[in-house]
Scaffold this motif. Structure first.
Motif, PDB file in Angstrom:
ATOM      1  N   ILE A 222      21.780  42.946  38.866  1.00  0.00           N
ATOM      2  CA  ILE A 222      22.540  43.950  39.613  1.00  0.00           C
ATOM      3  C   ILE A 222      24.016  43.562  39.750  1.00  0.00           C
ATOM      4  O   ILE A 222      24.895  44.420  39.773  1.00  0.00           O
ATOM      5  CB  ILE A 222      21.884  44.194  41.001  1.00  0.00           C
ATOM      6  N   TYR A 223      24.301  42.262  39.837  1.00  0.00           N
ATOM      7  CA  TYR A 223      25.703  41.808  39.969  1.00  0.00           C
ATOM      8  C   TYR A 223      26.201  41.141  38.679  1.00  0.00           C
ATOM      9  O   TYR A 223      26.879  40.124  38.712  1.00  0.00           O
ATOM     10  CB  TYR A 223      25.836  40.853  41.151  1.00  0.00           C
TER      11      TYR A 223
ATOM     12  N   PRO B 172      36.487  45.817  36.248  1.00  0.00           N
ATOM     13  CA  PRO B 172      37.259  45.008  37.201  1.00  0.00           C
ATOM     14  C   PRO B 172      37.971  45.934  38.194  1.00  0.00           C
ATOM     15  O   PRO B 172      38.460  47.001  37.811  1.00  0.00           O
ATOM     16  CB  PRO B 172      38.287  44.293  36.325  1.00  0.00           C
ATOM     17  N   GLU B 173      37.998  45.520  39.453  1.00  0.00           N
ATOM     18  CA  GLU B 173      38.663  46.338  40.477  1.00  0.00           C
ATOM     19  C   GLU B 173      39.501  45.448  41.377  1.00  0.00           C
ATOM     20  O   GLU B 173      39.211  44.262  41.513  1.00  0.00           O
ATOM     21  CB  GLU B 173      37.613  47.071  41.323  1.00  0.00           C
ATOM     22  N   PRO B 174      40.527  46.020  42.025  1.00  0.00           N
ATOM     23  CA  PRO B 174      41.342  45.203  42.929  1.00  0.00           C
ATOM     24  C   PRO B 174      40.504  44.735  44.119  1.00  0.00           C
ATOM     25  O   PRO B 174      39.641  45.469  44.604  1.00  0.00           O
ATOM     26  CB  PRO B 174      42.445  46.146  43.405  1.00  0.00           C
ATOM     27  N   TYR B 175      40.785  43.537  44.550  1.00  0.00           N
ATOM     28  CA  TYR B 175      40.031  42.945  45.660  1.00  0.00           C
ATOM     29  C   TYR B 175      40.742  43.211  46.982  1.00  0.00           C
ATOM     30  O   TYR B 175      41.947  43.068  47.084  1.00  0.00           O
ATOM     31  CB  TYR B 175      39.904  41.437  45.442  1.00  0.00           C
ATOM     32  N   GLU B 176      39.969  43.622  47.963  1.00  0.00           N
ATOM     33  CA  GLU B 176      40.518  43.781  49.309  1.00  0.00           C
ATOM     34  C   GLU B 176      39.627  43.011  50.260  1.00  0.00           C
ATOM     35  O   GLU B 176      38.434  43.328  50.401  1.00  0.00           O
ATOM     36  CB  GLU B 176      40.473  45.258  49.710  1.00  0.00           C
ATOM     37  N   ALA B 177      40.196  42.013  50.907  1.00  0.00           N
ATOM     38  CA  ALA B 177      39.402  41.148  51.785  1.00  0.00           C
ATOM     39  C   ALA B 177      38.599  41.976  52.781  1.00  0.00           C
ATOM     40  O   ALA B 177      39.110  42.945  53.322  1.00  0.00           O
ATOM     41  CB  ALA B 177      40.324  40.188  52.532  1.00  0.00           C
TER      42      ALA B 177
ATOM     43  N   LYS C  28      38.568  37.862  42.515  1.00  0.00           N
ATOM     44  CA  LYS C  28      38.454  39.003  41.604  1.00  0.00           C
ATOM     45  C   LYS C  28      37.147  39.701  41.914  1.00  0.00           C
ATOM     46  O   LYS C  28      36.139  39.065  42.202  1.00  0.00           O
ATOM     47  CB  LYS C  28      38.394  38.486  40.161  1.00  0.00           C
ATOM     48  N   THR C  29      37.201  41.005  41.894  1.00  0.00           N
ATOM     49  CA  THR C  29      35.957  41.736  42.118  1.00  0.00           C
ATOM     50  C   THR C  29      35.661  42.659  40.929  1.00  0.00           C
ATOM     51  O   THR C  29      36.517  42.868  40.065  1.00  0.00           O
ATOM     52  CB  THR C  29      35.991  42.504  43.456  1.00  0.00           C
ATOM     53  N   THR C  30      34.474  43.176  40.888  1.00  0.00           N
ATOM     54  CA  THR C  30      34.022  43.993  39.755  1.00  0.00           C
ATOM     55  C   THR C  30      33.101  45.085  40.283  1.00  0.00           C
ATOM     56  O   THR C  30      32.353  44.865  41.228  1.00  0.00           O
ATOM     57  CB  THR C  30      33.203  43.115  38.769  1.00  0.00           C
ATOM     58  N   ARG C  31      33.181  46.258  39.654  1.00  0.00           N
ATOM     59  CA  ARG C  31      32.201  47.308  39.969  1.00  0.00           C
ATOM     60  C   ARG C  31      31.175  47.340  38.843  1.00  0.00           C
ATOM     61  O   ARG C  31      31.549  47.274  37.665  1.00  0.00           O
ATOM     62  CB  ARG C  31      32.917  48.663  40.052  1.00  0.00           C
ATOM     63  N   PHE C  32      29.902  47.401  39.202  1.00  0.00           N
ATOM     64  CA  PHE C  32      28.847  47.443  38.190  1.00  0.00           C
ATOM     65  C   PHE C  32      28.224  48.834  38.194  1.00  0.00           C
ATOM     66  O   PHE C  32      27.665  49.248  39.207  1.00  0.00           O
ATOM     67  CB  PHE C  32      27.771  46.393  38.501  1.00  0.00           C
ATOM     68  N   ASP C  33      28.347  49.543  37.095  1.00  0.00           N
ATOM     69  CA  ASP C  33      27.723  50.876  37.006  1.00  0.00           C
ATOM     70  C   ASP C  33      26.478  50.776  36.139  1.00  0.00           C
ATOM     71  O   ASP C  33      26.570  50.483  34.945  1.00  0.00           O
ATOM     72  CB  ASP C  33      28.697  51.878  36.357  1.00  0.00           C
ATOM     73  N   HIS C  34      25.318  51.027  36.746  1.00  0.00           N
ATOM     74  CA  HIS C  34      24.047  50.900  36.022  1.00  0.00           C
ATOM     75  C   HIS C  34      23.607  52.270  35.513  1.00  0.00           C
ATOM     76  O   HIS C  34      23.540  53.229  36.288  1.00  0.00           O
ATOM     77  CB  HIS C  34      22.973  50.322  36.953  1.00  0.00           C
TER      78      HIS C  34
END
Ligand code: FAD
Ligand code: UDP
Length: 367
Positions: A55-56, A301-306, A248-254
Protein backbone atom coordinates in the motif's frame (compact mmCIF):
# COMPACT_ATOMS: atom_id res chain seq x y z
CA UNK A 1 2.74 3.60 42.48
CA UNK A 2 3.87 1.62 39.50
CA UNK A 3 2.44 2.48 36.10
CA UNK A 4 0.23 0.00 34.20
CA UNK A 5 2.85 -0.65 31.51
CA UNK A 6 6.63 -0.89 31.49
CA UNK A 7 6.78 0.40 27.92
CA UNK A 8 4.61 2.57 25.75
CA UNK A 9 5.63 2.06 22.14
CA UNK A 10 4.58 4.73 19.69
CA UNK A 11 4.22 3.37 16.15
CA UNK A 12 3.48 -0.16 14.92
CA UNK A 13 6.00 -0.17 12.06
CA UNK A 14 9.03 -2.44 12.07
CA UNK A 15 10.94 -0.55 14.73
CA UNK A 16 8.06 -0.34 17.22
CA UNK A 17 6.77 -3.86 16.59
CA UNK A 18 10.21 -5.42 17.03
CA UNK A 19 10.75 -3.56 20.31
CA UNK A 20 7.30 -4.66 21.50
CA UNK A 21 7.99 -8.31 20.65
CA UNK A 22 11.49 -8.44 22.11
CA UNK A 23 10.56 -6.58 25.30
CA UNK A 24 7.45 -8.72 25.80
CA UNK A 25 9.59 -11.82 25.38
CA UNK A 26 11.79 -10.49 28.17
CA UNK A 27 8.75 -10.23 30.45
CA UNK A 28 7.96 -6.51 30.12
CA UNK A 29 4.40 -5.18 29.86
CA UNK A 30 4.03 -3.30 26.57
CA UNK A 31 1.35 -1.09 25.08
CA UNK A 32 1.60 -0.11 21.40
CA UNK A 33 -0.26 2.88 20.02
CA UNK A 34 -0.49 3.59 16.31
CA UNK A 35 -2.15 6.59 14.73
CA UNK A 36 -3.04 4.82 11.50
CA UNK A 37 -5.90 2.33 11.28
CA UNK A 38 -3.52 -0.60 10.78
CA UNK A 39 -0.25 -2.11 11.96
CA UNK A 40 2.88 -2.51 9.79
CA UNK A 41 3.84 1.13 9.19
CA UNK A 42 4.97 1.69 5.63
CA UNK A 43 5.49 -2.02 5.07
CA UNK A 44 1.75 -2.69 5.36
CA UNK A 45 0.27 -4.94 2.67
CA UNK A 46 -3.38 -5.63 1.91
CA UNK A 47 -4.91 -8.58 0.08
CA UNK A 48 -7.04 -7.72 -2.94
CA UNK A 49 -8.05 -10.26 -5.63
CA UNK A 50 -5.64 -12.68 -3.94
CA UNK A 51 -2.73 -10.29 -4.54
CA UNK A 52 -0.80 -8.68 -1.68
CA UNK A 53 -0.69 -4.95 -2.40
CA UNK A 54 2.19 -2.91 -1.03
CA UNK A 55 0.00 0.00 0.00
CA UNK A 56 2.91 2.40 0.68
CA UNK A 57 5.09 1.50 -2.30
CA UNK A 58 7.22 -1.47 -3.29
CA UNK A 59 8.95 -3.14 -0.35
CA UNK A 60 11.64 -5.62 -1.32
CA UNK A 61 13.47 -7.25 1.53
CA UNK A 62 17.23 -7.52 1.09
CA UNK A 63 20.15 -7.86 3.48
CA UNK A 64 23.64 -9.23 3.85
CA UNK A 65 23.28 -9.38 7.61
CA UNK A 66 22.91 -13.05 8.59
CA UNK A 67 21.59 -12.23 12.04
CA UNK A 68 18.82 -10.08 10.54
CA UNK A 69 18.00 -12.68 7.88
CA UNK A 70 17.78 -15.40 10.48
CA UNK A 71 15.62 -13.23 12.71
CA UNK A 72 13.09 -12.26 10.01
CA UNK A 73 12.81 -15.87 8.85
CA UNK A 74 11.23 -16.74 12.18
CA UNK A 75 8.25 -14.65 11.09
CA UNK A 76 7.97 -15.33 7.36
CA UNK A 77 8.95 -17.60 4.53
CA UNK A 78 10.52 -15.63 1.72
CA UNK A 79 9.98 -16.37 -1.96
CA UNK A 80 12.76 -16.21 -4.55
CA UNK A 81 11.85 -12.76 -5.94
CA UNK A 82 14.86 -10.79 -7.15
CA UNK A 83 14.33 -7.16 -7.99
CA UNK A 84 15.09 -6.49 -11.67
CA UNK A 85 13.33 -3.22 -12.43
CA UNK A 86 13.05 -1.76 -15.92
CA UNK A 87 13.57 1.91 -16.76
CA UNK A 88 11.21 3.46 -19.29
CA UNK A 89 12.50 6.62 -20.94
CA UNK A 90 10.07 7.96 -23.54
CA UNK A 91 9.12 4.39 -24.46
CA UNK A 92 12.71 3.12 -24.67
CA UNK A 93 13.31 0.33 -22.14
CA UNK A 94 16.58 -0.10 -20.25
CA UNK A 95 17.82 -2.61 -17.71
CA UNK A 96 18.51 -1.44 -14.17
CA UNK A 97 20.63 -1.08 -12.15
CA UNK A 98 23.36 0.22 -14.47
CA UNK A 99 24.96 -2.90 -15.95
CA UNK A 100 26.26 -4.32 -19.22
CA UNK A 101 22.71 -4.71 -20.60
CA UNK A 102 22.09 -0.99 -19.99
CA UNK A 103 25.38 -0.05 -21.66
CA UNK A 104 24.62 -2.33 -24.60
CA UNK A 105 21.09 -0.91 -25.00
CA UNK A 106 22.39 2.67 -24.89
CA UNK A 107 25.65 2.54 -26.76
CA UNK A 108 25.66 -0.82 -28.56
CA UNK A 109 28.82 -1.87 -26.71
CA UNK A 110 29.42 -5.54 -25.91
CA UNK A 111 32.43 -5.53 -23.60
CA UNK A 112 33.16 -4.05 -20.16
CA UNK A 113 36.22 -2.33 -21.58
CA UNK A 114 34.21 -0.44 -24.20
CA UNK A 115 31.62 0.61 -21.59
CA UNK A 116 34.26 1.74 -19.09
CA UNK A 117 35.96 3.83 -21.76
CA UNK A 118 32.76 5.74 -22.57
CA UNK A 119 31.95 6.32 -18.89
CA UNK A 120 35.46 7.49 -18.11
CA UNK A 121 35.39 9.90 -21.02
CA UNK A 122 31.97 11.32 -20.04
CA UNK A 123 32.77 11.54 -16.33
CA UNK A 124 36.37 12.70 -16.41
CA UNK A 125 35.59 16.30 -15.37
CA UNK A 126 33.94 15.21 -12.13
CA UNK A 127 37.08 14.65 -10.11
CA UNK A 128 35.65 15.39 -6.70
CA UNK A 129 31.84 15.06 -6.91
CA UNK A 130 29.98 17.36 -4.53
CA UNK A 131 26.35 16.60 -5.28
CA UNK A 132 24.11 13.94 -6.80
CA UNK A 133 24.47 15.20 -10.37
CA UNK A 134 28.26 15.24 -10.26
CA UNK A 135 28.42 11.90 -8.50
CA UNK A 136 26.08 10.29 -11.04
CA UNK A 137 28.03 11.59 -14.04
CA UNK A 138 31.24 10.36 -12.45
CA UNK A 139 29.76 6.89 -11.89
CA UNK A 140 27.90 6.30 -15.15
CA UNK A 141 28.59 9.19 -17.53
CA UNK A 142 26.44 11.97 -19.01
CA UNK A 143 24.17 9.87 -21.28
CA UNK A 144 22.87 7.67 -18.51
CA UNK A 145 22.58 10.63 -16.19
CA UNK A 146 20.46 12.52 -18.73
CA UNK A 147 18.15 9.60 -19.65
CA UNK A 148 17.87 7.50 -16.53
CA UNK A 149 18.76 9.64 -13.52
CA UNK A 150 18.16 13.36 -13.97
CA UNK A 151 14.40 13.33 -14.59
CA UNK A 152 13.64 10.52 -12.16
CA UNK A 153 15.64 12.16 -9.37
CA UNK A 154 14.22 15.62 -9.97
CA UNK A 155 10.69 14.17 -9.80
CA UNK A 156 11.33 11.88 -6.86
CA UNK A 157 12.89 14.54 -4.63
CA UNK A 158 11.24 17.61 -6.24
CA UNK A 159 14.69 19.19 -6.35
CA UNK A 160 17.46 19.83 -8.80
CA UNK A 161 19.91 16.88 -8.49
CA UNK A 162 22.65 19.49 -7.96
CA UNK A 163 21.03 20.27 -4.60
CA UNK A 164 20.89 16.67 -3.43
CA UNK A 165 23.44 14.71 -1.40
CA UNK A 166 25.64 12.48 -3.56
CA UNK A 167 25.10 9.52 -1.20
CA UNK A 168 21.57 8.94 -2.57
CA UNK A 169 22.84 7.75 -5.96
CA UNK A 170 25.40 5.46 -4.34
CA UNK A 171 22.48 3.26 -3.29
CA UNK A 172 22.43 1.91 -6.85
CA UNK A 173 25.05 -0.60 -8.02
CA UNK A 174 27.04 0.05 -11.21
CA UNK A 175 28.23 -3.23 -12.71
CA UNK A 176 30.36 -4.20 -15.65
CA UNK A 177 28.66 -7.60 -15.77
CA UNK A 178 25.32 -8.73 -17.22
CA UNK A 179 23.79 -8.91 -13.75
CA UNK A 180 20.43 -7.13 -13.46
CA UNK A 181 19.88 -7.77 -9.75
CA UNK A 182 19.06 -4.35 -8.24
CA UNK A 183 20.73 -5.24 -4.95
CA UNK A 184 24.16 -6.58 -4.05
CA UNK A 185 22.91 -8.25 -0.89
CA UNK A 186 23.30 -11.92 -0.14
CA UNK A 187 19.64 -12.48 0.83
CA UNK A 188 16.56 -11.13 -0.93
CA UNK A 189 12.86 -11.89 -1.33
CA UNK A 190 9.25 -11.03 -0.62
CA UNK A 191 7.49 -12.61 2.35
CA UNK A 192 4.96 -15.20 1.21
CA UNK A 193 1.52 -13.97 2.28
CA UNK A 194 2.66 -10.32 2.42
CA UNK A 195 4.20 -8.19 5.15
CA UNK A 196 1.19 -7.59 7.38
CA UNK A 197 1.19 -11.16 8.68
CA UNK A 198 4.75 -10.58 9.99
CA UNK A 199 3.42 -7.74 12.13
CA UNK A 200 0.44 -9.82 13.27
CA UNK A 201 2.91 -12.41 14.54
CA UNK A 202 5.22 -9.82 16.08
CA UNK A 203 2.36 -8.20 17.96
CA UNK A 204 0.55 -11.39 18.87
CA UNK A 205 -0.67 -11.18 22.48
CA UNK A 206 0.42 -7.53 22.86
CA UNK A 207 -2.10 -4.74 23.43
CA UNK A 208 -2.26 -2.51 20.35
CA UNK A 209 -4.45 0.58 20.09
CA UNK A 210 -5.03 1.77 16.55
CA UNK A 211 -6.10 5.26 15.51
CA UNK A 212 -4.39 6.93 18.50
CA UNK A 213 -1.96 9.81 18.12
CA UNK A 214 0.58 10.05 20.91
CA UNK A 215 1.28 13.69 20.19
CA UNK A 216 -2.38 14.59 20.72
CA UNK A 217 -1.92 13.94 24.46
CA UNK A 218 1.71 13.21 25.22
CA UNK A 219 1.46 13.72 28.99
CA UNK A 220 -1.47 11.34 29.54
CA UNK A 221 0.10 8.66 27.38
CA UNK A 222 3.40 9.05 29.13
CA UNK A 223 1.66 8.59 32.49
CA UNK A 224 0.68 5.06 31.39
CA UNK A 225 4.19 3.65 31.17
CA UNK A 226 7.60 3.80 32.82
CA UNK A 227 9.41 4.23 29.50
CA UNK A 228 8.46 5.34 26.01
CA UNK A 229 9.84 4.21 22.65
CA UNK A 230 8.90 6.79 20.04
CA UNK A 231 9.18 5.98 16.30
CA UNK A 232 7.42 9.04 14.82
CA UNK A 233 9.13 12.14 13.38
CA UNK A 234 11.55 13.59 15.91
CA UNK A 235 10.80 17.21 14.96
CA UNK A 236 7.07 16.66 15.56
CA UNK A 237 7.81 15.23 19.03
CA UNK A 238 9.41 18.54 20.00
CA UNK A 239 6.66 20.66 18.43
CA UNK A 240 9.03 21.75 15.61
CA UNK A 241 10.83 23.88 18.21
CA UNK A 242 13.88 24.44 16.00
CA UNK A 243 11.94 24.33 12.73
CA UNK A 244 10.76 21.53 10.43
CA UNK A 245 12.95 18.76 9.12
CA UNK A 246 12.48 18.14 5.43
CA UNK A 247 10.88 14.93 4.16
CA UNK A 248 9.70 13.67 0.81
CA UNK A 249 6.23 12.34 0.45
CA UNK A 250 4.46 10.34 -2.25
CA UNK A 251 0.88 9.65 -3.29
CA UNK A 252 0.11 6.04 -4.18
CA UNK A 253 -2.77 5.50 -6.61
CA UNK A 254 -3.88 1.87 -6.71
CA UNK A 255 -5.71 0.77 -9.85
CA UNK A 256 -7.32 -2.59 -10.69
CA UNK A 257 -7.38 -4.02 -14.20
CA UNK A 258 -9.49 -6.93 -15.41
CA UNK A 259 -6.64 -8.40 -17.45
CA UNK A 260 -3.82 -10.52 -15.97
CA UNK A 261 -0.61 -8.71 -16.92
CA UNK A 262 -0.07 -4.96 -17.25
CA UNK A 263 3.69 -4.47 -17.60
CA UNK A 264 5.36 -7.89 -17.20
CA UNK A 265 7.57 -6.76 -14.34
CA UNK A 266 7.00 -5.72 -10.71
CA UNK A 267 8.71 -2.31 -10.97
CA UNK A 268 8.90 -0.01 -13.98
CA UNK A 269 10.62 3.36 -13.44
CA UNK A 270 9.58 6.29 -15.63
CA UNK A 271 12.74 8.32 -15.91
CA UNK A 272 11.49 11.15 -18.12
CA UNK A 273 10.61 14.23 -16.07
CA UNK A 274 7.55 14.89 -18.26
CA UNK A 275 5.79 11.77 -16.91
CA UNK A 276 4.19 12.84 -13.63
CA UNK A 277 4.76 9.59 -11.73
CA UNK A 278 8.11 8.01 -10.89
CA UNK A 279 7.17 4.37 -11.10
CA UNK A 280 4.42 1.86 -11.66
CA UNK A 281 4.37 -1.18 -9.42
CA UNK A 282 2.55 -4.33 -10.55
CA UNK A 283 2.11 -6.20 -7.30
CA UNK A 284 1.37 -9.70 -8.56
CA UNK A 285 4.88 -10.02 -10.02
CA UNK A 286 6.38 -9.78 -6.53
CA UNK A 287 4.76 -13.12 -5.77
CA UNK A 288 4.60 -14.88 -9.16
CA UNK A 289 0.85 -14.69 -8.93
CA UNK A 290 -1.28 -15.83 -11.90
CA UNK A 291 -4.67 -14.40 -10.91
CA UNK A 292 -6.98 -13.24 -13.77
CA UNK A 293 -6.99 -9.59 -12.60
CA UNK A 294 -4.08 -7.33 -11.70
CA UNK A 295 -3.39 -4.35 -9.40
CA UNK A 296 -0.95 -1.63 -10.28
CA UNK A 297 0.14 1.43 -8.29
CA UNK A 298 1.33 4.77 -9.58
CA UNK A 299 3.75 6.70 -7.36
CA UNK A 300 3.35 10.48 -7.54
CA UNK A 301 5.85 12.58 -5.58
CA UNK A 302 4.06 15.37 -3.71
CA UNK A 303 5.16 18.35 -1.62
CA UNK A 304 5.50 17.58 2.06
CA UNK A 305 3.62 19.55 4.67
CA UNK A 306 4.46 18.76 8.27
CA UNK A 307 1.58 17.10 10.18
CA UNK A 308 -0.61 17.10 7.03
CA UNK A 309 1.19 14.66 4.73
CA UNK A 310 3.09 11.45 5.51
CA UNK A 311 6.86 11.84 5.94
CA UNK A 312 8.21 8.96 3.83
CA UNK A 313 11.79 9.87 2.96
CA UNK A 314 14.15 11.95 5.15
CA UNK A 315 16.19 14.37 3.05
CA UNK A 316 19.64 13.78 4.55
CA UNK A 317 21.49 16.82 3.24
CA UNK A 318 23.90 18.86 5.36
CA UNK A 319 21.39 21.42 6.64
CA UNK A 320 18.72 18.85 7.58
CA UNK A 321 21.33 16.65 9.24
CA UNK A 322 22.54 19.65 11.25
CA UNK A 323 18.98 20.42 12.33
CA UNK A 324 18.49 16.77 13.25
CA UNK A 325 21.60 16.93 15.47
CA UNK A 326 19.95 19.74 17.45
CA UNK A 327 16.83 17.64 17.95
CA UNK A 328 19.02 14.67 18.87
CA UNK A 329 20.58 16.71 21.69
CA UNK A 330 17.12 17.53 23.00
CA UNK A 331 16.14 13.88 22.71
CA UNK A 332 19.15 12.85 24.81
CA UNK A 333 17.76 15.00 27.64
CA UNK A 334 14.27 13.44 27.57
CA UNK A 335 13.95 11.19 30.58
CA UNK A 336 12.81 7.65 29.85
CA UNK A 337 12.05 8.33 26.20
CA UNK A 338 13.93 6.50 23.44
CA UNK A 339 13.82 7.54 19.79
CA UNK A 340 14.15 5.04 16.97
CA UNK A 341 13.21 4.15 13.42
CA UNK A 342 13.45 5.94 10.09
CA UNK A 343 11.59 8.98 11.43
CA UNK A 344 12.88 8.98 15.01
CA UNK A 345 16.49 8.79 13.79
CA UNK A 346 15.88 10.78 10.61
CA UNK A 347 17.84 8.34 8.44
CA UNK A 348 17.10 6.80 5.05
CA UNK A 349 17.07 3.30 6.54
CA UNK A 350 15.85 0.21 4.71
CA UNK A 351 13.96 -2.53 6.54
CA UNK A 352 16.99 -4.68 7.31
CA UNK A 353 18.75 -1.69 8.87
CA UNK A 354 15.70 -0.91 10.99
CA UNK A 355 15.58 -4.50 12.22
CA UNK A 356 19.24 -4.33 13.15
CA UNK A 357 18.80 -0.98 14.92
CA UNK A 358 15.75 -2.12 16.90
CA UNK A 359 17.31 -5.41 18.02
CA UNK A 360 20.51 -3.57 19.03
CA UNK A 361 18.60 -0.90 20.96
CA UNK A 362 16.69 -3.47 22.99
CA UNK A 363 19.84 -5.47 23.60
CA UNK A 364 21.92 -2.43 24.62
CA UNK A 365 19.36 -0.96 27.02
CA UNK A 366 17.31 -3.85 28.35
CA UNK A 367 19.32 -6.93 27.33
P1 FAD B 1 7.39 3.33 9.80
O1 FAD B 1 7.14 2.12 8.99
O2 FAD B 1 7.18 4.66 9.17
O3 FAD B 1 6.51 3.21 11.13
C1 FAD B 1 6.32 4.30 12.02
C2 FAD B 1 4.89 4.21 12.51
O4 FAD B 1 4.71 5.17 13.56
C3 FAD B 1 3.87 4.54 11.44
O5 FAD B 1 2.94 3.50 11.32
C4 FAD B 1 3.23 5.84 11.92
O6 FAD B 1 1.85 5.93 11.59
C5 FAD B 1 3.43 5.72 13.43
N1 FAD B 1 3.40 7.03 14.12
C6 FAD B 1 4.12 8.13 13.80
N2 FAD B 1 3.82 9.14 14.64
C7 FAD B 1 2.92 8.65 15.53
C8 FAD B 1 2.21 9.22 16.62
N3 FAD B 1 2.38 10.51 16.97
N4 FAD B 1 1.33 8.46 17.32
C9 FAD B 1 1.13 7.15 16.95
N5 FAD B 1 1.75 6.56 15.92
C10 FAD B 1 2.64 7.30 15.20
N6 FAD B 1 12.93 -0.66 2.67
C11 FAD B 1 13.47 -1.80 2.15
O7 FAD B 1 14.21 -2.51 2.84
N7 FAD B 1 13.18 -2.20 0.86
C12 FAD B 1 12.35 -1.47 0.05
O8 FAD B 1 12.11 -1.86 -1.09
C13 FAD B 1 11.78 -0.27 0.59
N8 FAD B 1 10.95 0.48 -0.17
C14 FAD B 1 10.38 1.61 0.36
C15 FAD B 1 9.49 2.34 -0.43
C16 FAD B 1 8.88 3.48 0.09
C17 FAD B 1 7.93 4.26 -0.77
C18 FAD B 1 9.18 3.91 1.42
C19 FAD B 1 8.53 5.13 1.99
C20 FAD B 1 10.06 3.17 2.20
C21 FAD B 1 10.67 2.03 1.68
N9 FAD B 1 11.54 1.25 2.45
C22 FAD B 1 12.09 0.10 1.93
C23 FAD B 1 11.90 1.64 3.84
C24 FAD B 1 10.97 1.00 4.89
O9 FAD B 1 9.65 1.42 4.66
C25 FAD B 1 11.46 1.48 6.26
O10 FAD B 1 12.79 1.07 6.49
C26 FAD B 1 10.62 0.94 7.43
O11 FAD B 1 9.24 0.97 7.16
C27 FAD B 1 10.88 1.80 8.64
O12 FAD B 1 10.20 1.29 9.77
P2 FAD B 1 9.86 2.26 10.97
O13 FAD B 1 9.19 1.44 12.00
O14 FAD B 1 11.06 3.03 11.35
O15 FAD B 1 8.89 3.37 10.36
N1 UDP C 1 17.38 6.63 -9.29
C1 UDP C 1 17.37 7.14 -10.58
N2 UDP C 1 16.76 6.43 -11.57
C2 UDP C 1 16.18 5.24 -11.34
C3 UDP C 1 16.20 4.71 -10.04
C4 UDP C 1 16.80 5.44 -9.03
O1 UDP C 1 17.87 8.22 -10.81
O2 UDP C 1 15.63 4.64 -12.29
C5 UDP C 1 18.04 7.43 -8.24
C6 UDP C 1 17.07 8.39 -7.55
O3 UDP C 1 17.77 9.57 -7.20
C7 UDP C 1 16.67 7.62 -6.31
C8 UDP C 1 17.99 6.96 -5.96
O4 UDP C 1 18.55 6.60 -7.22
O5 UDP C 1 16.22 8.48 -5.28
C9 UDP C 1 17.88 5.74 -5.06
O6 UDP C 1 17.03 4.80 -5.68
P1 UDP C 1 16.29 3.68 -4.87
O7 UDP C 1 15.64 2.75 -5.85
O8 UDP C 1 17.23 3.11 -3.89
O9 UDP C 1 15.18 4.53 -4.11
P2 UDP C 1 14.01 4.04 -3.10
O10 UDP C 1 13.91 2.54 -3.18
O11 UDP C 1 14.42 4.51 -1.74
O12 UDP C 1 12.77 4.73 -3.59
Amino acid sequence: MSKPYDFLIVGAGFFGSICARELTNKGHRCLVIEKRAHIGGNCYTEKRDDIHLHIYGAHIFHTSNEKVWHWINQYARFNHYTNRPVANYQGELYALPFNMWTFNQLWGVNTPEEAQKIIEEQGKDMVDPQNLEEQAIRLVGKDIYEKLIKGYTAKQWMKDPKELPKEIIKRLPVRFTFDTNYFNDRFQGIPEGGYTQIFEKLLDGIEVRLGEDYLADKESYHALAEQVIYTGPIDAYFGYEFGELEYKTTRFDHVRHEYPNHQGVAVMNYTDEAVPYTRIIEHKHFEFNETPATWISYEYPEPYEASKTEPYYPVNDASNNALFERYKSLAAQEKNVFFGGRLGEYKYYDMHQIIERALSMVEANWG
